[in-house]
Design a protein around this motif. Structure first.
Motif, short mmCIF file in Angstrom:
data_model
loop_
_atom_site.label_atom_id
_atom_site.label_comp_id
_atom_site.label_asym_id
_atom_site.label_seq_id
_atom_site.Cartn_x
_atom_site.Cartn_y
_atom_site.Cartn_z
N VAL A 288 0.86 -1.18 0.00
CA VAL A 288 0.00 0.00 0.00
C VAL A 288 0.89 1.23 0.00
CG1 VAL A 288 -0.18 0.11 2.53
CG2 VAL A 288 -2.01 1.08 1.12
N GLY A 289 0.51 2.25 -0.73
CA GLY A 289 1.28 3.48 -0.78
C GLY A 289 1.42 4.11 0.60
N ALA A 290 2.62 4.56 0.94
CA ALA A 290 2.90 5.11 2.27
C ALA A 290 4.16 5.95 2.21
CB ALA A 290 3.06 3.99 3.29
N THR A 291 4.29 6.90 3.12
CA THR A 291 5.45 7.80 3.15
C THR A 291 6.41 7.40 4.25
OG1 THR A 291 4.05 9.62 2.38
CG2 THR A 291 6.19 10.20 3.32
N PRO A 292 7.63 7.02 3.94
CA PRO A 292 8.59 6.67 4.99
C PRO A 292 8.86 7.84 5.93
CG PRO A 292 9.37 5.90 2.85
CD PRO A 292 8.18 6.79 2.58
N ILE A 293 8.89 7.56 7.24
CA ILE A 293 9.27 8.58 8.22
C ILE A 293 10.43 8.09 9.10
CG2 ILE A 293 7.06 9.79 8.27
CD1 ILE A 293 6.31 8.22 10.77
N MET A 294 10.80 6.82 8.95
CA MET A 294 11.96 6.30 9.68
C MET A 294 12.52 5.10 8.91
SD MET A 294 12.31 5.15 13.70
CE MET A 294 10.90 4.05 13.66
N ARG A 295 13.88 5.08 8.77
CA ARG A 295 14.56 3.96 8.14
C ARG A 295 15.74 3.55 9.02
NH1 ARG A 295 14.12 6.79 2.83
NH2 ARG A 295 12.55 5.72 1.55
N ASP A 296 15.87 2.25 9.26
CA ASP A 296 17.00 1.72 10.02
C ASP A 296 17.19 2.43 11.35
OD1 ASP A 296 17.60 -0.10 7.94
OD2 ASP A 296 18.70 1.47 6.87
N GLY A 297 16.08 2.76 12.00
CA GLY A 297 16.13 3.38 13.32
C GLY A 297 16.38 4.87 13.33
N THR A 298 16.48 5.47 12.13
CA THR A 298 16.76 6.91 12.03
C THR A 298 15.60 7.63 11.37
OG1 THR A 298 19.13 6.47 11.83
CG2 THR A 298 18.34 8.65 11.12
N PRO A 299 15.04 8.68 12.01
CA PRO A 299 13.96 9.43 11.38
C PRO A 299 14.41 10.04 10.05
CG PRO A 299 14.13 9.97 13.70
CD PRO A 299 15.34 9.16 13.36
N ILE A 300 13.50 10.11 9.09
CA ILE A 300 13.78 10.77 7.81
C ILE A 300 14.06 12.24 8.09
CG2 ILE A 300 12.79 11.40 5.58
CD1 ILE A 300 13.36 8.44 5.80
N PRO A 301 15.12 12.82 7.51
CA PRO A 301 15.42 14.24 7.76
C PRO A 301 14.27 15.16 7.34
CG PRO A 301 17.27 13.13 6.68
CD PRO A 301 16.13 12.17 6.65
N GLY A 302 14.08 16.20 8.10
CA GLY A 302 13.12 17.24 7.74
C GLY A 302 11.68 16.94 8.07
N LEU A 303 11.41 15.96 8.93
CA LEU A 303 10.03 15.68 9.31
C LEU A 303 9.42 16.89 10.02
CD1 LEU A 303 10.16 12.03 10.71
CD2 LEU A 303 9.43 12.79 8.44
N ASP A 304 8.15 17.15 9.71
CA ASP A 304 7.45 18.30 10.29
C ASP A 304 7.37 18.16 11.81
OD1 ASP A 304 5.55 20.68 10.06
OD2 ASP A 304 4.34 19.21 11.15
N THR A 305 7.63 19.27 12.50
CA THR A 305 7.55 19.29 13.96
C THR A 305 6.49 20.26 14.47
OG1 THR A 305 9.27 21.00 14.10
CG2 THR A 305 9.99 18.69 14.21
N ALA A 306 5.66 20.78 13.55
CA ALA A 306 4.72 21.82 13.94
C ALA A 306 3.26 21.37 13.89
CB ALA A 306 4.90 23.04 13.03
N GLU A 307 2.82 20.79 12.79
CA GLU A 307 1.40 20.52 12.60
C GLU A 307 0.95 19.33 13.44
OE1 GLU A 307 -1.96 19.61 9.17
OE2 GLU A 307 0.16 19.64 8.61
N LEU A 308 -0.01 19.59 14.33
CA LEU A 308 -0.61 18.53 15.13
C LEU A 308 -1.86 18.04 14.42
CD1 LEU A 308 -0.30 20.11 18.69
CD2 LEU A 308 1.27 18.52 17.57
N ALA A 309 -2.00 16.74 14.28
CA ALA A 309 -3.14 16.19 13.54
C ALA A 309 -3.39 14.76 13.96
CB ALA A 309 -2.86 16.25 12.03
N PRO A 310 -4.59 14.23 13.68
CA PRO A 310 -4.78 12.79 13.81
C PRO A 310 -3.81 12.08 12.87
CG PRO A 310 -6.89 13.93 13.53
CD PRO A 310 -5.82 14.92 13.23
N ARG A 311 -3.26 10.96 13.31
CA ARG A 311 -2.26 10.25 12.50
C ARG A 311 -2.59 8.76 12.42
NH1 ARG A 311 0.74 14.26 9.98
NH2 ARG A 311 1.16 15.90 11.51
N THR A 312 -2.30 8.20 11.25
CA THR A 312 -2.28 6.76 11.06
C THR A 312 -0.88 6.41 10.58
OG1 THR A 312 -4.61 6.76 10.42
CG2 THR A 312 -3.34 4.78 9.92
N ALA A 313 -0.27 5.39 11.19
CA ALA A 313 1.11 5.06 10.84
C ALA A 313 1.33 3.57 11.07
CB ALA A 313 2.08 5.88 11.68
N ALA A 314 2.42 3.07 10.49
CA ALA A 314 2.80 1.67 10.65
C ALA A 314 4.29 1.59 10.90
CB ALA A 314 2.42 0.86 9.42
#
Length: 399
Positions: A288-314
């Protein structure tokens, strides 16, 4: 217990966009085993910006009785509520999946409800990814693409992968690359294939916008060719609508793709082939299409730190054998939501080393069927006040 393999907390403290250490005393509170290798439990998070309520389903893929699969409403160009998709598929749990064609800027063109990224169900390629500039949802983090997927390989392990469409249409004296599969948007100058998996919705949206501008006008240089049992049945200047029989493939071309398809006439033999090619070479049973936010234990650079929202993640841990499906509510006094950096941190604290973000906001939904109950029901509080019909989801299956 499933939760003993890394998914060990239900209460954490979020500060400065990162997770503090888990609070062991809170672990296991409210946990319910809902099937072999699968557990469900609520989350209560205390953050610097307020309380957050959530839910997590943990799946041990090393258990042969537990597996993941694609939830979808029967057609690529369709949508449905996650509880309905979960129950129709016979899953014990489900969460919403990819972003999708939820609205439309082009006059006279209806939203297709088709997802942004690729889909594979039961090893069958259902659709490819639209060009990045045609996506719905927030901007992509650096180094990610609409071709990125959350997936399970034929080895039974969860993974992050990337899927590109490969294909061709070949006829006597000519050929053209096929660059799209059941997509609501085709690349400029491209040709796409549409099968019975697409559904009945008009294919007109496929030639609108450009690779960098979703709202750009629809192309006027287009061609559609209908091929039944390997022979051209008809050709028209505009993309059509209606169901596609299982013995039929519809080719749609724009610009240079239009020019290539203009060479075809009714009665011409054409051989069409399409596939989704995994970048890491591992064939996939589900994606299923999805956006990586962490690889090999390291967060993807530049992840948003401001917008608070409902989230679904795996999240994926234990070398692909353990999966955490997480939803958190937001936009309410009792649950503020999380930013993307916090979402990655939460999955890391649950034991994940790789993680993806899925469609959030009003789409965020988790449905769970507990032992002794006939149907899965919604466990979170969707921010729209009710379930939003969505294009697809991740289903959890047991036997």
């Amino acid at each position: 217990m499933v939760a003993g393999r890394g998914a060990r907390l239900l209460a954490v403290v979020l500060t400065c966009g990162a997770l503090a250490s888990p609070i062991p005393a809170a672990a296991q509170d409210g946990e319910v085993v809902i099937g072999p290798g699968v557990s469900y439990r609520p989350l209560q998070l205390s953050t610097a910006h307020g309380p957050v309520l959530g839910h997590v389903v943990t799946v041990d893929l090393s258990d042969p009785n537990a597996k993941l699969g694609l939830l979808h409403p029967g057609s690529v160009a369709a949508k449905g509520e996650i509880a309905d998709q979960t129950n129709a598929a016979g899953a014990v749990a489900g969460v919403n999946g990819d972003f999708f064609n939820i609205s439309e800027e082009h006059p006279g063109v209806v939203p297709t409800s088709s997802s942004v990224g690729p889909e594979i169900a039961g090893g069958e390629a259902l659709k490819g990814a639209v060009p990045d500039g045609q996506r719905f949802g927030p901007a992509l983090p650096e180094g990610t693409s609409d071709e990125d997927v959350f997936a399970v390989g034929i080895d039974g392990r969860a993974r992050l992968s990337r899927l590109s469409v490969t294909g061709s249409a070949i006829w006597p004296g000519g050929a053209v690359d096929v660059e799209g599969l059941n997509q609501y948007a085709l690349p400029v100058d491209g040709v796409g294939a549409y099968t019975d998996d697409w559904g009945e919705v008009s294919r007109a949206r496929s030639v609108c916008g450009t690779d960098t501008d979703r709202s750009a006008p629809c192309s006027t240089a287009t061609e559609e060719v209908v091929i039944t049992d390997g022979v051209v049945r008809s050709e028209t200047d505009l993309p059509g609508a209606g169901p596609i029989p299982d013995d039929t493939v519809v080719l749609v071309g724009r610009e240079a793709g239009d020019a290539a398809l203009e060479a075809l006439d009714p009665g011409d033999p054409v051989r069409v082939s399409t596939a989704l090619l995994p970048a890491d070479g591992m064939p996939l049973s589900f994606a299923v299409g999805a956006t990586p936010i962490m690889r090999d234990g390291t967060p993807i650079p530049g992840l948003d730190t401001a917008e608070l929202a409902p989230r679904t993640a795996a999240g994926i841990g234990d070398d692909g054998r353990l999966v955490h499906l997480v939803v958190v509510d937001g936009r309410s006094p009792v649950s503020t939501g999380l930013n993307l950096a916090e979402t990655a941190g939460l999955l890391a604290d649950l034991g994940a080393t790789d993680a993806v973000n899925l469609d959030g906001g009003g789409s965020t939904t988790m449905a769970v069927r507990t032992p002794g109950t006939p149907l899965a029901t919604v466990r979170n509080a969707p921010s729209d006040g009710e379930q939003r019909p969505v294009a697809n989801g991740i289903g959890v299956f047991t036997r």
